[in-house]
Design an enzyme around this catalytic site. Structure first.
Site, PDB file in Angstrom:
ATOM      1  N   TRP A  10       1.335   5.461  -2.281  1.00 35.69           N
ATOM      2  CA  TRP A  10       0.987   6.277  -3.443  1.00 35.69           C
ATOM      3  C   TRP A  10       1.853   5.990  -4.655  1.00 35.69           C
ATOM      4  CZ3 TRP A  10      -1.571  11.559  -3.595  1.00 35.69           C
ATOM      5  CH2 TRP A  10      -2.620  11.622  -2.672  1.00 35.69           C
ATOM      6  N   TYR A  15       0.830  -1.194   0.000  1.00 40.95           N
ATOM      7  CA  TYR A  15       0.000   0.000   0.000  1.00 40.95           C
ATOM      8  C   TYR A  15       0.869   1.250   0.000  1.00 40.95           C
ATOM      9  CZ  TYR A  15      -3.152   3.598   1.629  1.00 40.95           C
ATOM     10  OH  TYR A  15      -3.863   4.752   1.745  1.00 40.95           O
TER      11      TYR A  15
END
Length: 740
Positions: A105, A103
């Site tokens: 960006w 997980y």
């Protein structure tokens, strides 16, 4: 010129190094985050060469992560070693023993997106245990489909009113959790024109009444009214507003009858007929800290004007975070303005720069991740529980199943020691897997706690295409500098591993990175043409560097709620009833006492209403203003006076502790402690302190985190059995002065 999550900017390069950045000329309010980029890209904390933890190299065991030294190896030797270990785990324990949540960006570029790369690789070799949702909106993603009947992110990005519609129609903007331009300076895939500040200037010019409901004045732009409330009490305030509407005959019963189900099941609770406690302003006042008459005045104003209710993502990042999101939709339905331009309810405005931009969606430029044959998926914020309790059952959104027994973790494009809660507990759980492999440009806390670390390039060391459906700009992102040290692109790393594991052709399809980019771009152009959007060919884009696409749609949103309002039967919502569900038979059937069949006020386990002498202050941990999450933190930590992070505290709370602005502080509770620098301010609710996220977690063995990571203090628990989301804002702490 290149693009990033915090916007576009020009870059000066000398001698193979980035030496300076300048804002994009088309951006009205550019972010200053790129200022630190030259120092970060070439920082001494870059991972120079493939590295293996000595203890794992000698014993192949997990203990000692974070306190061990690393041995640098040649690329081929490190890739051979990693491939052999991946193969051992999948043959011995099966692919369900591999966790590839990864997980984070990642990159603004579409091909070199780390999560897509690692997921494609793991799927090419038999699959992996994945994660569902996000730390930002995982709770909302679980609850809102039950209420509004569609994917929450689709609603967020495609079905909400844009800023022009709000400007032209809204008279009262009620912002639970505020709308913060600081947060809106970033967006997934990039935000080229930062517009939030400009729109609020226009709101002020037309005398729109903008009300910031939350514990911090600075969570909304200057000129907005501030209604201070205790953290975690928003649902109680919304219930009181709803009570006034019903009690004073301001409720739109005709809309409720046409477009909702379940009000008759909810009303007895609201009016106190079922539990003897009317949810009146007098009931809510001591819970949320707002005077009863202020609640009544606001409710009457909302009923008398075109009102738009917005909720920050932060409200659902708390224990019982489902409740304010559900109750906000109920309150909007009672006002009867759902589906009207500039009326109803919206989520995430100001959370990222892309929300509020009404754009035509053009699909494409996404690396296919292949099919994952492993069906096991965990809620993203429950990784600590997964590692601590393999095989134990847990509930999630109506299903019950056991946590998988994870033996190997592969992480790329994220830093769990930034976004997870109770990091000291995570560090203990992190010792359990047999092997952890990380692709990472910098020696982050996660890299330091891995067994095999592959040095990865940053977006400025490779070519890519920058685009997102949340922005109307398209960028060619050229390679600006050579890879630092021996860094390689994630694609090259995974291609090398896939070849060693017999999956090379499946992963690469015989293409190098340049060929993949060209192929994905051609597909995107074809999709755009079908939507009537002209996109230049790749060579033209390279010559021009960037183009603005004709995809703005500044009129009222007609995609979901407006047609439903006009014809509830002909444009049914995706809920079981086809209507807005004030009472959900599905949720009621789950039997969760922490999320029953309609919205309720459930006091958090840690909040000011339950504070004691050992931890009397409520901690909120907002996003930082100087970076995106923990990205670029290595260079920011070098700036004189920037670390430890700043903790905002109310003057009365500061005086009681002998604290003044600039003092060095110890912030602590039973879970951990960190240092911080005091900022005394009237702009925060008494009893509340705010410490931004993003400081890198310190090395093991210290009894206090040195730079101010608030997640040594936050509680690792699910929002409820329904959402199992991140509950970072459910935390009590104490503050004391430290000697310098």
């Amino acid at each position: 010129m290149t693009s990033s999550h915090w916007g576009a900017f020009e870059v000066d390069v000398e001698g193979g190094r980035i030496v300076a950045t300048r804002p994009f000329s088309e951006d009205p309010h550019p972010s200053r985050i790129p200022d630190i980029l030259p120092a970060a890209v070439h920082h001494h904390t870059r991972v120079a060469r493939p590295s293996v933890r000595r203890g794992w190299l000698e014993t192949r065991r997990g203990g000692g992560r974070g306190s061990d030294e690393f041995v640098e190896l040649p690329w081929d030797e490190a890739l051979d070693m990693a491939a052999q270990e991946i193969d051992r785990v999948r043959r011995t324990h099966g692919n369900e023993a591999i966790f590839g949540g990864s997980y984070g960006w990642g990159s603004a570029g579409r091909f070199h997106h780390a999560q897509s790369q690692v997921h494609r690789f793991l799927n090419s070799i038999g699959g992996y245990v994945a994660s569902a949702g996000s730390y930002s909106t995982g709770c909302a993603q679980a609850i809102m489909p039950h209420v509004l009947g569609c994917n929450f992110l689709t609603f967020l990005y495609e079905y909400q009113d844009g800023w022009p519609t709000i400007h032209d129609n809204t008279e009262t903007l009620v912002m639970f959790g505020g709308i913060n331009a600081k947060n809106a300076q970033v967006s997934m895939g990039g935000v080229t024109e930062h517009e939030t500040t400009g729109w609020f200037e226009r709101f002020a010019a037309k005398d729109m009444r903008c009300i910031n409901v939350g514990p911090q004045r600075g969570d909304a732009p200057e000129g907005c009214e501030w209604l201070p409330v205790r953290p975690g009490s928003d649902t109680a305030l919304m219930l009181a507003l709803a009570h006034v509407l019903e009690d004073e005959g301001l409720n739109d019963h005709a809309f409720l009858a046409r477009c909702t189900v379940g009000f008759e099941r909810f009303r007895p609770y609201l009016m106190g007929e079922s539990d003897g406690t009317p949810k009146s302003p007098e009931w809510a006042a001591p819970i949320c800290g707002v005077a009863p008459e202020a609640i009544r005045e606001l409710a009457r104003r909302m009923a008398a004007t075109r009102t738009f209710i917005t909720l920050a993502w932060s409200l659902q990042r708390a224990e019982h975070g489902e409740q304010p999101y559900w109750m906000s939709a109920v309150l909007a339905a009672m006002l009867g303005q759902v589906g009207l331009p500039g009326g109803g309810v919206g989520y995430g405005y100001g959370a990222i720069g892309g929300v509020g931009k009404s754009l035509k969606r053009v699909r494409g430029m996404t690396l296919p991740q292949l099919q994952n044959p492993i069906e096991t998926v965990i809620p993203v914020a429950r990784i600590g529980d997964m590692l601590r309790h393999p095989g134990e059952p847990y509930d999630f959104n109506g299903r019950r199943g056991p946590y998988p027994d994870i033996r190997l973790i592969y992480w790329a494009g994220g830093n769990p020691y930034h976004h997870h809660q109770d990091l000291n507990a995570l560090q203990e759980a992190w010792q359990r897997p047999e092997t952890i492999i990380v692709n990472e440009p910098w020696w982050t806390a996660t890299a330091k706690r891995a067994d095999i670390v592959f040095p990865a390039t940053t977006p400025y060391e490779r070519e890519d295409i920058g685009r997102t459906n949340l922005d109307d700009y398209l960028f060619h992102m050229p390679q600006l500098v050579p890879p630092v040290g021996e860094a390689r692109d994630d694609y090259a790393i995974f291609a090398g591993l896939a070849e060693r594991l017999g999956a090379g052709p499946t992963f690469t399809e015989g293409r190098d990175a340049e060929e993949w980019i060209a192929g994905l771009y051609d597909d995107y152009r074809a999709n755009a043409a079908r939507e009537g959007v002209e996109v230049p060919d790749l060579e033209t884009l390279k010559e021009r560097n960037w183009v603005r696409l004709p995809v703005r749609e500044d009129g009222p949103n007609r995609r979901y709620l407006a047609p439903f309002r006009e014809d509830p039967e002909g444009a049914r919502l995706g809920t079981p009833s086809g209507r807005i569900e004030i009472f959900s038979e599905a949720i009621d059937g789950f039997g969760y006492d922490d999320c029953p069949g309609h919205p309720v006020w459930l006091p958090p386990s840690e909040w000011l209403g339950a504070a004691g002498a050992e931890a009397p202050l409520h901690l909120v941990s907002p996003q930082p203003g100087d970076k995106l999450h923990s990205q670029l933190e290595s260079a920011l930590a070098d700036v004189e006076g920037a670390r430890p992070e700043t903790l905002v505290i109310h003057p009365e709370d500061a005086a009681a502790r002998g604290v003044a602005t600039g003092d060095l502080l110890r912030v602590f509770n039973a879970r951990g402690a960190c240092r911080a620098r005091a900022l005394v301010s009237e702009g925060i609710h008494r009893g509340v302190v705010a410490l931004p996220t993003g400081a890198w977690f310190g090395d093991p063995g210290t009894n206090i985190d040195p730079d101010g990571n608030p997640n040594v203090l936050t509680r690792d628990m699910g929002t409820s059995r329904l959402g199992q989301g991140c509950s970072a804002h459910t935390a009590l702490v104490e503050v004391a002065r430290l000697s310098a």
